[in-house]
Scaffold this motif. Structure first.
Motif: not given
Ligand code: DP6
Length: 364
Positions: A23-50
């Motif tokens: 069982r894996a939960p959803s999560n909600i980002a407080l600081v958002k991941y929006w934008g990425k590079y090749e290979g699913q590398i995020p353009a900025n760091p993010s932080l979420s509540f599980t």
């Protein structure tokens, strides 16, 4: 850690059949991941509540193929029925992860999956579903490499989940998970999510998330398409540096428990995310009139009552209300009195921060 360290070698003793359920939960980002590079590398760091109530349960039966090429095959049942429209995403995922788990090429995967929330609720299921499937695969891999430590297991599951859907890498552990490199994040990596290890004030120990279902239909622009519109976006670099500074500010707030400042950061992140959509080329809107009506009501309620409730949004029209458990009675009353009218069919989901994924007993 480097990508090469995630390649599973020496897996010669292969089981003919193996089953795993997670069982894996959803999560909600407080600081958002929006934008990425090749290979699913995020353009900025993010932080979420599980989260905990919104989750996916997945059972995977691994059957050794008798012959064929070295590509994994799969059959998918979603809520007991085949869903051909989900197959391309799983096929892409398996193709991406094969170099890191080459033993998969010997297997056919019978995947059976279901969500705790309605599929057409506008709640993204890719994070929880990719995380649950990755955990099944990593558990099989641990059978093949018994020396794998618990830490290595969690990192590999998150690494694989990221290749299915970026935000899925934050759905393995809890209650707060970061993804991406940042000066304030010890052990933060672009390759996998990490349980947040900084000091957390007790006011965040029982954070509630009530998800108001404003629009349950299909989104006009997918998150993946939205991320790609950040390539060459005129405000991209400012947005990425804003996420970095918001994350710094958030780590302070998580320590000092300043809920007023928490609301400022989290709401600014949500509105900045949507501002990126509105200023993309081509531009688009995912908020609906009722999204804005709810936001105005939250601001008015917070101003007049001082109850520490704030909102965030993911890439859709639904509104997530975040508040401490100690304010739950007042906020739920407010929702019933003033916000339910703006929800599609009056529907909302009561969720809360949670500890992360859980192994299930296999049912078949
Ligand atoms: C707005 O993880 O769904 O929810 O990596 O293309 O699968 P892909 O995108 P996805 O994007 C989520 C974006 C977001 C913000 C967040 O969760 O950080």
């Amino acid at each position: 850690m480097r990508e090469g360290e995630f390649i599973a070698a020496n897996t010669e003793v292969l089981e003919d059949q193996w089953i795993s359920s997670w069982r894996a939960p959803s999560n909600i980002a407080l600081v958002k991941y929006w934008g990425k590079y090749e290979g699913q590398i995020p353009a900025n760091p993010s932080l979420s509540f599980t989260l905990s109530a919104s989750h996916t349960n997945t059972t995977t039966l691994f059957e050794k193929k008798v012959s064929g090429d070295k590509m994994p095959t799969f059959e998918l049942l979603f809520e007991g029925k085949p869903r051909a429209d989900f197959n391309p995403k799983i096929a892409t995922f398996l193709r991406r992860i094969l170099p890191y788990s080459p033993w998969l090429g010997e297997y056919n995967l019978k995947i059976s999956t279901e969500n705790s929330f309605p599929h057409s609720s506008g709640i993204a299921s890719s994070a929880s579903s990719m995380a649950a499937l990755s955990l099944c695969i990593t558990e099989m891999e641990r059978k093949l490499i018994p020396s794998m430590s618990e830490g290595a297991f969690l990192r590999k599951a998150s690494f694989l989940a990221r290749l299915g859907s970026g935000s899925a890498c934050r759905s393995i552990e809890g209650p707060l998970v970061s993804w991406g490199e940042h000066e304030k994040l010890t052990g933060g990596s672009d390759l996998f999510g990490t349980a947040y290890s900084g000091p957390v004030h007790e006011v965040f120990r029982d954070t509630r998330d009530t998800i108001l279902l404003v629009h349950k239909g299909q989104k006009t622009v997918s998150s993946t398409a939205g991320h790609s519109l950040m390539n060459g976006h005129q405000y991209a670099s400012q947005r990425f540096s804003q996420a970095h500074s918001n994350l710094s500010a958030l780590t302070e707030v998580l320590e000092n428990g300043d809920l007023h400042r928490f609301a400022e950061i989290v709401e600014s992140e949500a509105l900045s995310l949507h501002a990126m959509m509105m200023t993309s080329v081509p531009y688009y809107l995912l908020m609906k009139p009722n999204t804005l009506a709810i936001i105005e009501k939250i601001w008015e309620f917070r101003r007049s009552t001082q109850v520490p409730v704030c909102f965030t949004l993911d890439a859709g029209a639904n509104v997530h209300l975040l508040y401490p458990g100690t304010s739950a009675d007042k906020v739920l009353q407010f929702i019933k009195n003033e916000l339910v009218a703006y929800c599609e069919k009056g529907q909302y989901i009561c969720d809360a921060s949670g500890p992360g994924a859980k192994k299930l007993e296999s049912a078949i």
